[in-house]
Design a protein around this motif. Structure first.
Motif, PDB file in Angstrom:
ATOM      1  N   ALA A  26       0.838  -1.202   0.000  1.00  0.00           N
ATOM      2  CA  ALA A  26       0.000   0.000   0.000  1.00  0.00           C
ATOM      3  C   ALA A  26       0.872   1.252   0.000  1.00  0.00           C
ATOM      4  O   ALA A  26       0.565   2.238  -0.701  1.00  0.00           O
ATOM      5  N   ALA A  27       1.970   1.229   0.767  1.00  0.00           N
ATOM      6  CA  ALA A  27       2.887   2.366   0.801  1.00  0.00           C
ATOM      7  C   ALA A  27       3.582   2.552  -0.547  1.00  0.00           C
ATOM      8  O   ALA A  27       3.795   3.687  -0.999  1.00  0.00           O
ATOM      9  N   LEU A  28       3.922   1.453  -1.197  1.00  0.00           N
ATOM     10  CA  LEU A  28       4.531   1.531  -2.528  1.00  0.00           C
ATOM     11  C   LEU A  28       3.557   2.144  -3.534  1.00  0.00           C
ATOM     12  O   LEU A  28       3.932   3.005  -4.342  1.00  0.00           O
ATOM     13  N   GLU A  29       2.314   1.698  -3.458  1.00  0.00           N
ATOM     14  CA  GLU A  29       1.297   2.226  -4.364  1.00  0.00           C
ATOM     15  C   GLU A  29       1.088   3.719  -4.127  1.00  0.00           C
ATOM     16  O   GLU A  29       0.961   4.501  -5.076  1.00  0.00           O
ATOM     17  N   LYS A  30       1.069   4.112  -2.860  1.00  0.00           N
ATOM     18  CA  LYS A  30       0.903   5.524  -2.501  1.00  0.00           C
ATOM     19  C   LYS A  30       2.073   6.354  -3.021  1.00  0.00           C
ATOM     20  O   LYS A  30       1.920   7.534  -3.339  1.00  0.00           O
ATOM     21  N   SER A  31       3.235   5.721  -3.131  1.00  0.00           N
ATOM     22  CA  SER A  31       4.428   6.396  -3.648  1.00  0.00           C
ATOM     23  C   SER A  31       4.463   6.427  -5.174  1.00  0.00           C
ATOM     24  O   SER A  31       5.419   6.930  -5.769  1.00  0.00           O
ATOM     25  N   GLY A  32       3.434   5.837  -5.811  1.00  0.00           N
ATOM     26  CA  GLY A  32       3.340   5.861  -7.262  1.00  0.00           C
ATOM     27  C   GLY A  32       4.089   4.760  -7.968  1.00  0.00           C
ATOM     28  O   GLY A  32       4.369   4.857  -9.173  1.00  0.00           O
ATOM     29  N   LYS A  33       4.391   3.664  -7.260  1.00  0.00           N
ATOM     30  CA  LYS A  33       5.138   2.571  -7.878  1.00  0.00           C
ATOM     31  C   LYS A  33       4.198   1.576  -8.561  1.00  0.00           C
ATOM     32  O   LYS A  33       3.056   1.398  -8.156  1.00  0.00           O
ATOM     33  N   LEU A  35       3.120  -1.887  -8.921  1.00  0.00           N
ATOM     34  CA  LEU A  35       3.240  -3.099  -8.114  1.00  0.00           C
ATOM     35  C   LEU A  35       3.442  -4.360  -8.940  1.00  0.00           C
ATOM     36  O   LEU A  35       3.890  -5.384  -8.419  1.00  0.00           O
ATOM     37  N   SER A  36       3.132  -4.308 -10.221  1.00  0.00           N
ATOM     38  CA  SER A  36       3.292  -5.480 -11.076  1.00  0.00           C
ATOM     39  C   SER A  36       4.741  -5.664 -11.531  1.00  0.00           C
ATOM     40  O   SER A  36       5.114  -6.734 -12.031  1.00  0.00           O
ATOM     41  N   CYS A  37       5.549  -4.626 -11.340  1.00  0.00           N
ATOM     42  CA  CYS A  37       6.934  -4.693 -11.821  1.00  0.00           C
ATOM     43  C   CYS A  37       7.804  -3.777 -10.967  1.00  0.00           C
ATOM     44  O   CYS A  37       8.181  -2.693 -11.386  1.00  0.00           O
ATOM     45  N   LEU A  38       8.130  -4.238  -9.761  1.00  0.00           N
ATOM     46  CA  LEU A  38       8.918  -3.423  -8.848  1.00  0.00           C
ATOM     47  C   LEU A  38      10.412  -3.549  -9.143  1.00  0.00           C
ATOM     48  O   LEU A  38      10.887  -4.592  -9.585  1.00  0.00           O
ATOM     49  N   THR A  39      11.149  -2.476  -8.872  1.00  0.00           N
ATOM     50  CA  THR A  39      12.599  -2.468  -9.035  1.00  0.00           C
ATOM     51  C   THR A  39      13.262  -2.351  -7.660  1.00  0.00           C
ATOM     52  O   THR A  39      12.612  -2.020  -6.663  1.00  0.00           O
ATOM     53  N   LEU A  40      14.558  -2.614  -7.618  1.00  0.00           N
ATOM     54  CA  LEU A  40      15.289  -2.456  -6.363  1.00  0.00           C
ATOM     55  C   LEU A  40      15.265  -1.014  -5.892  1.00  0.00           C
ATOM     56  O   LEU A  40      15.238  -0.742  -4.682  1.00  0.00           O
ATOM     57  N   GLU A  41      15.253  -0.084  -6.826  1.00  0.00           N
ATOM     58  CA  GLU A  41      15.197   1.334  -6.469  1.00  0.00           C
ATOM     59  C   GLU A  41      13.856   1.672  -5.828  1.00  0.00           C
ATOM     60  O   GLU A  41      13.791   2.466  -4.884  1.00  0.00           O
ATOM     61  N   ASP A  42      12.771   1.052  -6.318  1.00  0.00           N
ATOM     62  CA  ASP A  42      11.452   1.265  -5.713  1.00  0.00           C
ATOM     63  C   ASP A  42      11.452   0.845  -4.250  1.00  0.00           C
ATOM     64  O   ASP A  42      10.825   1.485  -3.398  1.00  0.00           O
ATOM     65  N   THR A 114      10.015  -8.568  -7.989  1.00  0.00           N
ATOM     66  CA  THR A 114      11.208  -8.060  -8.663  1.00  0.00           C
ATOM     67  C   THR A 114      11.817  -9.112  -9.589  1.00  0.00           C
ATOM     68  O   THR A 114      12.916  -8.923 -10.112  1.00  0.00           O
ATOM     69  N   ASP A 115      11.103 -10.219  -9.753  1.00  0.00           N
ATOM     70  CA  ASP A 115      11.486 -11.274 -10.698  1.00  0.00           C
ATOM     71  C   ASP A 115      12.865 -11.863 -10.387  1.00  0.00           C
ATOM     72  O   ASP A 115      13.686 -12.080 -11.273  1.00  0.00           O
ATOM     73  N   LEU A 116      13.100 -12.155  -9.088  1.00  0.00           N
ATOM     74  CA  LEU A 116      14.401 -12.697  -8.692  1.00  0.00           C
ATOM     75  C   LEU A 116      14.295 -14.033  -7.954  1.00  0.00           C
ATOM     76  O   LEU A 116      15.269 -14.499  -7.352  1.00  0.00           O
ATOM     77  N   LEU A 117      13.135 -14.672  -8.025  1.00  0.00           N
ATOM     78  CA  LEU A 117      12.962 -15.946  -7.327  1.00  0.00           C
ATOM     79  C   LEU A 117      13.851 -17.057  -7.885  1.00  0.00           C
ATOM     80  O   LEU A 117      14.069 -18.070  -7.220  1.00  0.00           O
ATOM     81  N   ASN A 118      14.352 -16.873  -9.086  1.00  0.00           N
ATOM     82  CA  ASN A 118      15.253 -17.876  -9.660  1.00  0.00           C
ATOM     83  C   ASN A 118      16.617 -17.880  -8.980  1.00  0.00           C
ATOM     84  O   ASN A 118      17.367 -18.868  -9.060  1.00  0.00           O
ATOM     85  N   LEU A 119      16.937 -16.786  -8.277  1.00  0.00           N
ATOM     86  CA  LEU A 119      18.247 -16.684  -7.624  1.00  0.00           C
ATOM     87  C   LEU A 119      18.169 -16.588  -6.105  1.00  0.00           C
ATOM     88  O   LEU A 119      19.164 -16.831  -5.418  1.00  0.00           O
ATOM     89  N   VAL A 120      16.997 -16.221  -5.582  1.00  0.00           N
ATOM     90  CA  VAL A 120      16.895 -15.901  -4.154  1.00  0.00           C
ATOM     91  C   VAL A 120      15.769 -16.685  -3.488  1.00  0.00           C
ATOM     92  O   VAL A 120      14.665 -16.787  -4.029  1.00  0.00           O
ATOM     93  N   ASP A 121      16.044 -17.236  -2.295  1.00  0.00           N
ATOM     94  CA  ASP A 121      14.996 -17.876  -1.496  1.00  0.00           C
ATOM     95  C   ASP A 121      15.197 -17.514  -0.028  1.00  0.00           C
ATOM     96  O   ASP A 121      16.276 -17.066   0.370  1.00  0.00           O
ATOM     97  N   PHE A 122      14.142 -17.689   0.764  1.00  0.00           N
ATOM     98  CA  PHE A 122      14.178 -17.304   2.179  1.00  0.00           C
ATOM     99  C   PHE A 122      13.544 -18.373   3.042  1.00  0.00           C
ATOM    100  O   PHE A 122      12.650 -19.090   2.606  1.00  0.00           O
ATOM    101  N   GLN A 123      14.012 -18.447   4.284  1.00  0.00           N
ATOM    102  CA  GLN A 123      13.356 -19.303   5.260  1.00  0.00           C
ATOM    103  C   GLN A 123      13.572 -18.761   6.662  1.00  0.00           C
ATOM    104  O   GLN A 123      14.579 -18.106   6.954  1.00  0.00           O
ATOM    105  N   GLN A 124      12.587 -19.029   7.517  1.00  0.00           N
ATOM    106  CA  GLN A 124      12.683 -18.614   8.906  1.00  0.00           C
ATOM    107  C   GLN A 124      13.647 -19.554   9.620  1.00  0.00           C
ATOM    108  O   GLN A 124      13.570 -20.779   9.473  1.00  0.00           O
ATOM    109  N   ALA A 125      14.576 -18.988  10.390  1.00  0.00           N
ATOM    110  CA  ALA A 125      15.544 -19.819  11.110  1.00  0.00           C
ATOM    111  C   ALA A 125      16.249 -18.998  12.168  1.00  0.00           C
ATOM    112  O   ALA A 125      16.335 -17.766  12.084  1.00  0.00           O
ATOM    113  N   ASP A 126      16.772 -19.696  13.161  1.00  0.00           N
ATOM    114  CA  ASP A 126      17.590 -19.105  14.210  1.00  0.00           C
ATOM    115  C   ASP A 126      19.048 -19.191  13.755  1.00  0.00           C
ATOM    116  O   ASP A 126      19.531 -20.271  13.405  1.00  0.00           O
ATOM    117  N   ALA A 127      19.752 -18.069  13.768  1.00  0.00           N
ATOM    118  CA  ALA A 127      21.124 -18.032  13.267  1.00  0.00           C
ATOM    119  C   ALA A 127      22.078 -18.887  14.089  1.00  0.00           C
ATOM    120  O   ALA A 127      23.154 -19.262  13.602  1.00  0.00           O
TER     121      ALA A 127
END
Length: 278
Positions: A26-33, A35-42, A114-127
């Motif tokens: 919602a904040a991104l949309e309010k900033s005029g971005k 949402l279908s194609c976000l960039t790292l700068e956004d 940002t179309d980067l799921l081919n290179l990046v993944d995440f998971q919840q974990a204790d370091a």
């Protein structure tokens, strides 16, 4: 006891009572971005959740020798900003872990946009209990995460374990200064109960005791002070933007920023960029 501390840390980093991804979008949309194609700068206003933002991240990445051949573990990945930027800028594969499950969920959503799921993944974990096999990663990366971890010996032991032989540990962290105690609240903690800073000499000894060879140590405190002066002035003159760290940390972020600046100026905290090898 540790469970209670972990719960307090997760509460600190998620102050909104609403779905965090919806609030951010919602904040991104309010900033005029778009949402279908976000960039790292956004996403930069909420992604670069560390002192000096992307500039500091790129300095550390170059010091660590990142390139497309590297598999990186981002410890304390937050909403995924650094992980996405490393993948985009250097072409490396990145796995991010964070204690806060909501951050991991948001990280996945923003990474998809940002179309980067081919290179990046995440998971919840204790370091301190990394869910990975020995010698999995070429680089273990951490920015502004160890401040919330009390058992640092176990933290660096786990980092060492999952690194390949000859692998690189890349650290950018807030450390305890040589003067008085930290003034709270700060961006990583509202009270001393969830803040676990060590002094530079202590960190150096922890890494050596773990088995790491330190190859580079850069004190970046002075440039951090200058950066915070500019940030504080910007917030004072323009107020908080639609998209920013206050979405994660709450309305007292402005006070946190003011305290962070004072802590830096009075030598209560220092900043270090560290490269070590296994």
């Amino acid at each position: 006891m540790q469970t209670t501390i972990n719960e307090a840390i997760q509460t600190h980093y998620h102050q909104t009572h609403h779905d965090l991804s919806e609030v951010i979008l919602a904040a991104l949309e309010k900033s005029g971005k778009d949402l279908s194609c976000l960039t790292l700068e956004d996403l930069a206003p909420i992604d670069e959740f560390h002192i000096r933002g992307r500039v500091a991240m790129l300095e550390l990445a170059r010091a660590a020798g990142l390139d497309a051949t590297k598999y990186v573990l981002d410890v304390g990945s937050g909403v995924g900003g650094t992980s996405r930027c490393l993948a985009k800028e250097f072409g490396c594969r990145v796995t991010g872990i964070d204690l806060t499950d909501d951050y991991c969920k948001v990280a996945k959503i923003l990474t998809a946009k940002t179309d980067l799921l081919n290179l990046v993944d995440f998971q919840q974990a204790d370091a301190t209990q990394l869910p990975f096999d020995d010698q999995t990663f070429d680089v273990v990366w951490t920015e502004h995460a160890a401040m919330n971890i009390s058992d640092k010996a176990q933290l660096y032991k786990e980092m060492y374990r999952v690194l390949k032989s000859g692998g690189t540990l890349a650290i950018y962290d807030v450390l305890a200064g040589s003067s008085e105690s930290v003034i709270f609240p700060v961006p990583w903690a509202r009270t001393a109960d969830t803040s676990f800073l060590v002094q530079p000499a202590e960190l150096h000894q922890l890494l050596v005791n773990t088995g790491f060879t330190i190859t580079d140590w850069t004190d970046t405190t002075e440039v951090a002070r200058e950066w915070f002066v500019r940030l504080a002035e910007k917030i004072k003159n323009q107020g908080l933007p639609p998209l920013g760290f206050h979405i994660l940390l709450g309305n007292d972020f402005q006070l946190m920023a003011q305290n962070q600046r004072r802590n830096l100026e009075e030598g209560r905290i220092v900043l270090a960029q560290v490269i070590a090898k296994k």
